[in-house]
Write a protein that holds these residues in place. Structure first.
Motif, PDB file in Angstrom:
ATOM      1  N   ASP A  66     -23.038  47.787 -16.307  1.00 18.51           N
ATOM      2  CA  ASP A  66     -22.161  46.614 -16.274  1.00 18.51           C
ATOM      3  C   ASP A  66     -22.821  45.436 -15.564  1.00 18.51           C
ATOM      4  O   ASP A  66     -22.601  44.281 -15.940  1.00 18.51           O
ATOM      5  CB  ASP A  66     -20.811  46.970 -15.662  1.00 18.51           C
ATOM      6  N   PHE A  67     -23.643  45.704 -14.551  1.00 17.99           N
ATOM      7  CA  PHE A  67     -24.402  44.617 -13.931  1.00 17.99           C
ATOM      8  C   PHE A  67     -25.393  44.031 -14.939  1.00 17.99           C
ATOM      9  O   PHE A  67     -25.579  42.814 -14.999  1.00 17.99           O
ATOM     10  CB  PHE A  67     -25.136  45.082 -12.668  1.00 17.99           C
ATOM     11  N   GLN A  68     -26.006  44.870 -15.751  1.00 16.76           N
ATOM     12  CA  GLN A  68     -26.915  44.376 -16.789  1.00 16.76           C
ATOM     13  C   GLN A  68     -26.155  43.564 -17.837  1.00 16.76           C
ATOM     14  O   GLN A  68     -26.640  42.525 -18.304  1.00 16.76           O
ATOM     15  CB  GLN A  68     -27.652  45.545 -17.448  1.00 16.76           C
ATOM     16  N   LYS A  69     -24.967  44.021 -18.172  1.00 15.83           N
ATOM     17  CA  LYS A  69     -24.109  43.294 -19.117  1.00 15.83           C
ATOM     18  C   LYS A  69     -23.777  41.920 -18.550  1.00 15.83           C
ATOM     19  O   LYS A  69     -23.836  40.905 -19.267  1.00 15.83           O
ATOM     20  CB  LYS A  69     -22.837  44.103 -19.369  1.00 15.83           C
ATOM     21  N   LEU A  70     -23.455  41.867 -17.274  1.00 15.44           N
ATOM     22  CA  LEU A  70     -23.150  40.600 -16.614  1.00 15.44           C
ATOM     23  C   LEU A  70     -24.360  39.666 -16.665  1.00 15.44           C
ATOM     24  O   LEU A  70     -24.220  38.474 -16.924  1.00 15.44           O
ATOM     25  CB  LEU A  70     -22.709  40.835 -15.169  1.00 15.44           C
ATOM     26  N   THR A  71     -25.538  40.211 -16.452  1.00 12.46           N
ATOM     27  CA  THR A  71     -26.763  39.412 -16.512  1.00 12.46           C
ATOM     28  C   THR A  71     -26.965  38.829 -17.906  1.00 12.46           C
ATOM     29  O   THR A  71     -27.334  37.652 -18.055  1.00 12.46           O
ATOM     30  CB  THR A  71     -27.973  40.266 -16.092  1.00 12.46           C
ATOM     31  N   THR A  72     -26.707  39.614 -18.921  1.00 15.27           N
ATOM     32  CA  THR A  72     -26.813  39.138 -20.305  1.00 15.27           C
ATOM     33  C   THR A  72     -25.808  38.003 -20.555  1.00 15.27           C
ATOM     34  O   THR A  72     -26.146  36.983 -21.170  1.00 15.27           O
ATOM     35  CB  THR A  72     -26.580  40.295 -21.297  1.00 15.27           C
ATOM     36  N   GLN A  73     -24.585  38.172 -20.077  1.00 15.62           N
ATOM     37  CA  GLN A  73     -23.562  37.140 -20.243  1.00 15.62           C
ATOM     38  C   GLN A  73     -23.937  35.876 -19.464  1.00 15.62           C
ATOM     39  O   GLN A  73     -23.719  34.758 -19.938  1.00 15.62           O
ATOM     40  CB  GLN A  73     -22.209  37.674 -19.788  1.00 15.62           C
ATOM     41  N   LEU A  74     -24.509  36.053 -18.294  1.00 15.75           N
ATOM     42  CA  LEU A  74     -24.946  34.923 -17.481  1.00 15.75           C
ATOM     43  C   LEU A  74     -26.053  34.153 -18.198  1.00 15.75           C
ATOM     44  O   LEU A  74     -26.045  32.915 -18.223  1.00 15.75           O
ATOM     45  CB  LEU A  74     -25.423  35.422 -16.121  1.00 15.75           C
ATOM     46  N   THR A  75     -26.981  34.862 -18.799  1.00 15.48           N
ATOM     47  CA  THR A  75     -28.044  34.213 -19.567  1.00 15.48           C
ATOM     48  C   THR A  75     -27.457  33.414 -20.725  1.00 15.48           C
ATOM     49  O   THR A  75     -27.873  32.276 -20.983  1.00 15.48           O
ATOM     50  CB  THR A  75     -29.046  35.271 -20.083  1.00 15.48           C
ATOM     51  N   ALA A  76     -26.481  33.984 -21.402  1.00 19.43           N
ATOM     52  CA  ALA A  76     -25.817  33.275 -22.512  1.00 19.43           C
ATOM     53  C   ALA A  76     -25.121  32.016 -22.019  1.00 19.43           C
ATOM     54  O   ALA A  76     -25.189  30.960 -22.666  1.00 19.43           O
ATOM     55  CB  ALA A  76     -24.823  34.202 -23.217  1.00 19.43           C
ATOM     56  N   ALA A  77     -24.470  32.099 -20.872  1.00 14.01           N
ATOM     57  CA  ALA A  77     -23.794  30.925 -20.307  1.00 14.01           C
ATOM     58  C   ALA A  77     -24.818  29.849 -19.959  1.00 14.01           C
ATOM     59  O   ALA A  77     -24.588  28.656 -20.217  1.00 14.01           O
ATOM     60  CB  ALA A  77     -22.991  31.319 -19.068  1.00 14.01           C
ATOM     61  N   ALA A 108     -26.032  36.493  -6.419  1.00  8.29           N
ATOM     62  CA  ALA A 108     -25.208  37.602  -5.939  1.00  8.29           C
ATOM     63  C   ALA A 108     -25.547  38.922  -6.620  1.00  8.29           C
ATOM     64  O   ALA A 108     -25.433  39.983  -6.002  1.00  8.29           O
ATOM     65  CB  ALA A 108     -23.733  37.287  -6.143  1.00  8.29           C
ATOM     66  N   THR A 109     -25.971  38.846  -7.856  1.00 11.43           N
ATOM     67  CA  THR A 109     -26.098  40.092  -8.627  1.00 11.43           C
ATOM     68  C   THR A 109     -27.526  40.481  -8.993  1.00 11.43           C
ATOM     69  O   THR A 109     -27.741  41.597  -9.451  1.00 11.43           O
ATOM     70  CB  THR A 109     -25.279  40.002  -9.924  1.00 11.43           C
ATOM     71  N   GLN A 110     -28.490  39.604  -8.775  1.00 12.27           N
ATOM     72  CA  GLN A 110     -29.832  39.924  -9.275  1.00 12.27           C
ATOM     73  C   GLN A 110     -30.454  41.134  -8.598  1.00 12.27           C
ATOM     74  O   GLN A 110     -31.283  41.817  -9.191  1.00 12.27           O
ATOM     75  CB  GLN A 110     -30.751  38.714  -9.203  1.00 12.27           C
ATOM     76  N   GLY A 122     -14.300  39.068 -17.349  1.00 15.59           N
ATOM     77  CA  GLY A 122     -13.883  40.422 -17.714  1.00 15.59           C
ATOM     78  C   GLY A 122     -14.812  41.480 -17.147  1.00 15.59           C
ATOM     79  O   GLY A 122     -14.370  42.516 -16.633  1.00 15.59           O
ATOM     80  N   THR A 123     -16.101  41.221 -17.202  1.00 17.65           N
ATOM     81  CA  THR A 123     -17.072  42.171 -16.671  1.00 17.65           C
ATOM     82  C   THR A 123     -16.935  42.281 -15.155  1.00 17.65           C
ATOM     83  O   THR A 123     -16.991  43.389 -14.601  1.00 17.65           O
ATOM     84  CB  THR A 123     -18.505  41.749 -17.063  1.00 17.65           C
ATOM     85  N   LEU A 124     -16.727  41.155 -14.485  1.00 14.35           N
ATOM     86  CA  LEU A 124     -16.548  41.201 -13.029  1.00 14.35           C
ATOM     87  C   LEU A 124     -15.270  41.942 -12.649  1.00 14.35           C
ATOM     88  O   LEU A 124     -15.240  42.671 -11.649  1.00 14.35           O
ATOM     89  CB  LEU A 124     -16.552  39.790 -12.437  1.00 14.35           C
ATOM     90  N   LYS A 125     -14.239  41.798 -13.448  1.00 14.07           N
ATOM     91  CA  LYS A 125     -12.992  42.533 -13.188  1.00 14.07           C
ATOM     92  C   LYS A 125     -13.250  44.037 -13.275  1.00 14.07           C
ATOM     93  O   LYS A 125     -12.788  44.809 -12.426  1.00 14.07           O
ATOM     94  CB  LYS A 125     -11.920  42.101 -14.193  1.00 14.07           C
ATOM     95  N   THR A 126     -13.993  44.444 -14.284  1.00 12.52           N
ATOM     96  CA  THR A 126     -14.354  45.860 -14.438  1.00 12.52           C
ATOM     97  C   THR A 126     -15.214  46.311 -13.267  1.00 12.52           C
ATOM     98  O   THR A 126     -14.978  47.378 -12.686  1.00 12.52           O
ATOM     99  CB  THR A 126     -15.106  46.080 -15.769  1.00 12.52           C
ATOM    100  N   LEU A 127     -16.213  45.510 -12.916  1.00 19.25           N
ATOM    101  CA  LEU A 127     -17.104  45.872 -11.806  1.00 19.25           C
ATOM    102  C   LEU A 127     -16.348  45.965 -10.482  1.00 19.25           C
ATOM    103  O   LEU A 127     -16.668  46.811  -9.647  1.00 19.25           O
ATOM    104  CB  LEU A 127     -18.249  44.859 -11.685  1.00 19.25           C
ATOM    105  N   LYS A 128     -15.359  45.125 -10.296  1.00 18.07           N
ATOM    106  CA  LYS A 128     -14.569  45.175  -9.061  1.00 18.07           C
ATOM    107  C   LYS A 128     -13.909  46.545  -8.923  1.00 18.07           C
ATOM    108  O   LYS A 128     -13.911  47.136  -7.835  1.00 18.07           O
ATOM    109  CB  LYS A 128     -13.533  44.063  -9.041  1.00 18.07           C
TER     110      LYS A 128
END
Length: 150
Positions: free
Chosen positions: A127-138, A113-115, A49-55
């Protein structure tokens, strides 16, 4: 998307219990194992979802857009690994080690790709920071699966 993945995961658990020849304990998993499985599926769905928004947000920024596209490819790789593992669970097979590696490789590709992705738009940066948080959770959930699904 989360509800689709959540439904797929629940179907996997039900299917694993219903197949001929009961699956091994690892396939069914204990409570913590299954919590970790749901957590990783949830984190991957949130990342989608975050990547869709970022796109959408980075459509006019070639550099940020390229980072988003590469991250999406990594997420797709991780999701393919999860799908392979889910199929193994449904059929009573051991989760293939290469599928676990595929999930890890996909998550690492998202990180790569995003760091270093930057933007002058504060919403994109957020949103990139949000993605990083989600990536950490994964990643934490994946570590939990490895530790608890024995």
């Amino acid at each position: 998307m989360f509800s689709v993945l959540k439904s797929l995961f629940l179907a996997v658990l039900i299917g694993a219990a219903a197949i001929q020849g009961a699956p091994t304990k690892r396939q069914i998993g204990n409570l913590q194992c299954n919590i970790n499985r749901v957590q990783i599926v949830s984190a991957l769905a949130q990342m989608g979802g975050t990547l869709k928004t970022l796109k959408k947000e980075t459509a006019n920024d070639a550099t940020a857009s390229a980072a988003v596209a590469a991250a999406q490819t990594g997420l797709d790789t991780a999701n393919q690994g999860v799908a392979t593992i889910a199929k193994a669970l449904v059929t009573g097979q051991a989760a293939p080690a290469d599928a676990r590696t595929q999930v890890e490789d996909g998550l690492n590709a998202v990180l790569s790709a995003t760091q270093n992705a930057t933007s002058t738009d504060p919403q994109v940066t957020s949103d990139f920071q949000k993605l990083t948080t989600q990536l950490t959770a994964a990643g934490k959930a994946g570590d939990g699966v490895l530790a608890n699904c024995k």
